[in-house]
Design a protein around this motif. Structure first.
Motif, mmCIF file in Angstrom:
data_model
loop_
_atom_site.group_PDB
_atom_site.id
_atom_site.type_symbol
_atom_site.label_atom_id
_atom_site.label_comp_id
_atom_site.label_asym_id
_atom_site.label_seq_id
_atom_site.Cartn_x
_atom_site.Cartn_y
_atom_site.Cartn_z
ATOM 1 N N THR A 200 -6.713 -5.640 2.222
ATOM 2 C CA THR A 200 -5.618 -4.712 1.932
ATOM 3 C C THR A 200 -6.048 -3.844 0.756
ATOM 4 O O THR A 200 -6.874 -4.261 -0.059
ATOM 5 N N LEU A 201 -5.490 -2.637 0.671
ATOM 6 C CA LEU A 201 -5.860 -1.693 -0.382
ATOM 7 C C LEU A 201 -4.610 -1.112 -1.020
ATOM 8 O O LEU A 201 -3.741 -0.569 -0.327
ATOM 9 N N ASP A 202 -4.529 -1.217 -2.342
ATOM 10 C CA ASP A 202 -3.493 -0.543 -3.119
ATOM 11 C C ASP A 202 -4.113 0.642 -3.841
ATOM 12 O O ASP A 202 -5.054 0.471 -4.635
ATOM 13 N N CYS A 203 -3.605 1.840 -3.567
ATOM 14 C CA CYS A 203 -4.047 3.061 -4.239
ATOM 15 C C CYS A 203 -2.985 3.446 -5.265
ATOM 16 O O CYS A 203 -1.866 3.834 -4.896
ATOM 17 N N VAL A 204 -3.325 3.315 -6.537
ATOM 18 C CA VAL A 204 -2.403 3.577 -7.634
ATOM 19 C C VAL A 204 -2.800 4.888 -8.302
ATOM 20 O O VAL A 204 -3.950 5.050 -8.722
ATOM 21 N N GLY A 205 -1.866 5.827 -8.395
ATOM 22 C CA GLY A 205 -2.168 7.086 -9.065
ATOM 23 C C GLY A 205 -1.243 8.192 -8.603
ATOM 24 O O GLY A 205 -0.600 8.090 -7.552
ATOM 25 N N PRO A 206 -1.158 9.263 -9.388
ATOM 26 C CA PRO A 206 -0.271 10.373 -9.046
ATOM 27 C C PRO A 206 -0.584 10.967 -7.678
ATOM 28 O O PRO A 206 -1.751 11.107 -7.293
ATOM 29 N N LEU A 207 0.490 11.328 -6.959
ATOM 30 C CA LEU A 207 0.385 11.901 -5.617
ATOM 31 C C LEU A 207 0.973 13.306 -5.640
ATOM 32 O O LEU A 207 2.156 13.486 -5.932
ATOM 33 N N ARG A 208 0.141 14.280 -5.338
ATOM 34 C CA ARG A 208 0.654 15.634 -5.216
ATOM 35 C C ARG A 208 1.201 15.845 -3.810
ATOM 36 O O ARG A 208 0.767 15.206 -2.855
ATOM 37 N N ASP A 209 2.126 16.770 -3.689
ATOM 38 C CA ASP A 209 2.635 17.137 -2.363
ATOM 39 C C ASP A 209 1.755 18.262 -1.833
ATOM 40 O O ASP A 209 2.100 19.442 -1.896
ATOM 41 N N ASP A 210 0.572 17.894 -1.334
ATOM 42 C CA ASP A 210 -0.350 18.912 -0.848
ATOM 43 C C ASP A 210 -1.031 18.429 0.420
ATOM 44 O O ASP A 210 -0.836 17.301 0.883
ATOM 45 N N HIS A 212 -4.108 17.660 1.065
ATOM 46 C CA HIS A 212 -5.038 16.536 0.906
ATOM 47 C C HIS A 212 -4.295 15.212 0.994
ATOM 48 O O HIS A 212 -4.721 14.294 1.728
ATOM 49 N N VAL A 213 -3.188 15.083 0.283
ATOM 50 C CA VAL A 213 -2.423 13.834 0.307
ATOM 51 C C VAL A 213 -1.835 13.596 1.689
ATOM 52 O O VAL A 213 -1.853 12.464 2.199
ATOM 53 N N ARG A 214 -1.342 14.637 2.325
ATOM 54 C CA ARG A 214 -0.776 14.465 3.666
ATOM 55 C C ARG A 214 -1.834 13.991 4.659
ATOM 56 O O ARG A 214 -1.557 13.126 5.508
ATOM 57 N N ARG A 215 -3.033 14.519 4.557
ATOM 58 C CA ARG A 215 -4.108 14.067 5.449
ATOM 59 C C ARG A 215 -4.443 12.599 5.191
ATOM 60 O O ARG A 215 -4.652 11.817 6.135
ATOM 61 N N LEU A 216 -4.501 12.216 3.921
ATOM 62 C CA LEU A 216 -4.787 10.816 3.604
ATOM 63 C C LEU A 216 -3.702 9.889 4.130
ATOM 64 O O LEU A 216 -4.002 8.796 4.639
ATOM 65 N N ARG A 217 -2.467 10.311 4.020
ATOM 66 C CA ARG A 217 -1.369 9.468 4.518
ATOM 67 C C ARG A 217 -1.462 9.281 6.029
ATOM 68 O O ARG A 217 -1.185 8.191 6.544
ATOM 69 N N ARG A 218 -1.872 10.336 6.730
ATOM 70 C CA ARG A 218 -2.016 10.200 8.184
ATOM 71 C C ARG A 218 -3.117 9.195 8.521
ATOM 72 O O ARG A 218 -2.968 8.381 9.441
ATOM 73 N N VAL A 219 -4.223 9.256 7.785
ATOM 74 C CA VAL A 219 -5.297 8.281 8.001
ATOM 75 C C VAL A 219 -4.808 6.876 7.671
ATOM 76 O O VAL A 219 -5.046 5.918 8.419
ATOM 77 N N ALA A 220 -4.109 6.746 6.552
ATOM 78 C CA ALA A 220 -3.623 5.429 6.117
ATOM 79 C C ALA A 220 -2.645 4.839 7.132
ATOM 80 O O ALA A 220 -2.613 3.614 7.335
ATOM 81 N N ASP A 221 -1.857 5.698 7.775
ATOM 82 C CA ASP A 221 -0.910 5.199 8.774
ATOM 83 C C ASP A 221 -1.635 4.466 9.902
ATOM 84 O O ASP A 221 -1.072 3.547 10.510
ATOM 85 N N ARG A 226 -1.822 -2.030 5.779
ATOM 86 C CA ARG A 226 -2.959 -2.493 4.986
ATOM 87 C C ARG A 226 -3.273 -1.573 3.809
ATOM 88 O O ARG A 226 -3.947 -1.985 2.866
ATOM 89 N N VAL A 227 -2.818 -0.314 3.843
ATOM 90 C CA VAL A 227 -3.071 0.646 2.779
ATOM 91 C C VAL A 227 -1.740 1.103 2.198
ATOM 92 O O VAL A 227 -0.847 1.523 2.937
ATOM 93 N N ARG A 228 -1.616 1.015 0.879
ATOM 94 C CA ARG A 228 -0.406 1.464 0.200
ATOM 95 C C ARG A 228 -0.755 2.483 -0.874
ATOM 96 O O ARG A 228 -1.678 2.269 -1.661
ATOM 97 N N PHE A 229 -0.023 3.604 -0.891
ATOM 98 C CA PHE A 229 -0.093 4.565 -1.984
ATOM 99 C C PHE A 229 1.154 4.340 -2.842
ATOM 100 O O PHE A 229 2.271 4.669 -2.436
ATOM 101 N N THR A 230 0.973 3.788 -4.024
ATOM 102 C CA THR A 230 2.113 3.373 -4.839
ATOM 103 C C THR A 230 2.604 4.456 -5.782
ATOM 104 O O THR A 230 3.667 4.314 -6.375
ATOM 105 N N GLY A 231 1.827 5.538 -5.957
ATOM 106 C CA GLY A 231 2.143 6.488 -7.020
ATOM 107 C C GLY A 231 1.644 5.959 -8.350
ATOM 108 O O GLY A 231 1.008 4.902 -8.426
#
Length: 342
Positions: A200-210, A212-221, A226-231
């Motif tokens: 499992t992977l926790d990604c901790v850090g600021p998330l911009r509404d752009d 790049h982040v939207r593409r990463l979220r689609r991959v993570a889905d 198993r992948v969490r973006f916590t902010g």
């Protein structure tokens, strides 16, 4: 001593290594008895509007002749027309966290303009501070600076308890702003080759509404839960994230140092990372930036071999014992300021 920082250095909703560095070094300088007079200037640094430029010019104009001014490079390096005219009467020290043109994803024309602006500012400064040996060497070589004008003040790290981890293998942690430079896409691509492994992977850090982040979220889905973006996290929640980690991973394309790596090592957490040779210091595995296959290979070795895991834990513990604190960083910065004052 006068200090000029970008506004927002104390905003915990947008934590960054540069902000932490500025705040901790200044706090320790005060503890050492240094008279610190701080000004935070709001603006879209390093490419601010007229109002921010006027405020910066006014701030510098108010410093008496001969005064020592420590400027965060994010504020100073993009506006030579504001900063350079004060170089003859003030003793300017520019702290460079990351060369402006090294930020990933900048339009090439914009990057070239920022690079030229930074060169003018650094050439006029009384001294330049890099935050790692690698960063200082790059500033000397790239901008043609005299080596004796560039000093290195590496970040400190706070002592921390050893992280117990989760099961010793599967819980991965990445602490980094979710931007192209931090390489989350490289990490997710590497993990896509390891779907047979129960990680499992926790990604901790600021998330911009752009995008790049939207593409990463689609991959993570595609990985389910198993992948969490916590902010962004700070304080006790961030400590808990580190405490649960079995392995710290950072796939950055470029870093001047990599403070999150030493924060992991201070807790004895094994590390696999790229672009952080000075922070890692032999305390983990360094892979080439942007190399998905190399990162995937090191991760598969971690998951598949207890001996590899034991060796990485031992390396992290050795590096943990050698890490310097923020007081040492402030003492080195104070020596730079004393030299400049003359």
């Amino acid at each position: 001593m006068h200090v000029v920082l970008p506004a927002g250095v104390d905003d915990l909703s947008i934590p960054s290594g540069g902000n932490v560095y500025d705040r901790r070094v200044l706090r320790e300088l005060v503890g050492l008895g240094v008279d610190v007079r701080e000004t935070a200037v709001a603006g879209g640094w390093p490419r601010p509007g007229p109002q921010a430029c006027e405020e910066l010019a006014r701030t510098l104009a108010e410093v008496p002749d001969g005064g020592v001014v420590l400027l965060d490079g994010l504020v100073a390096c993009g506006v030579p027309d504001v900063v350079v005219p004060h170089a003859d009467r003030l003793r300017l020290v520019v702290l460079v966290h990351l060369p402006l043109a090294d930020e990933t994803g900048i339009d090439p024309g914009v990057a070239a303009g920022l690079d030229a602006a930074e060169r003018r500012v650094l050439a006029a400064a009384a001294a330049v501070v890099g935050t790692s040996p690698w960063a200082s060497r790059r500033l000397v070589e790239h901008h043609g600076l005299a080596p004796d004008r560039v000093r290195t003040v590496t970040p400190g790290v706070d002592p921390a308890d050893l992280a117990p981890g989760t099961d010793g293998v599967s819980r991965l942690l990445c602490v980094a702003s979710v931007t192209p430079r931090k390489g989350h896409d490289v990490l997710l691509d590497a993990l896509a080759t390891l779907v047979d492994v129960p990680w499992t992977l926790d990604c901790v850090g600021p998330l911009r509404d752009d995008g790049h982040v939207r593409r990463l979220r689609r991959v993570a889905d595609g990985f389910g839960d198993r992948v969490r973006f916590t902010g962004p996290l700070d304080g006790e929640p961030l400590d808990r994230a580190y405490a649960a980690a079995d392995l710290f991973v950072l796939a950055s394309r470029a870093e001047t140092y990599g403070m999150v790596v030493t924060e992991a090592l201070a807790r004895g957490i094994p590390v696999v990372a790229s672009s952080v040779p000075d922070a890692l210091g032999g305390g983990g595995v360094l892979v080439p930036p942007g190399d998905v296959a190399a990162l995937a290979g090191e991760l598969r070795r971690w998951f598949g071999d207890e001996r590899v895991r034991r060796d990485l834990r031992d390396a992290a513990h050795l590096r943990r014992d050698r890490l310097a604190g923020w007081r040492e960083a402030a003492e080195e910065m104070a020596r730079v300021l004393v030299r400049v004052r003359g």
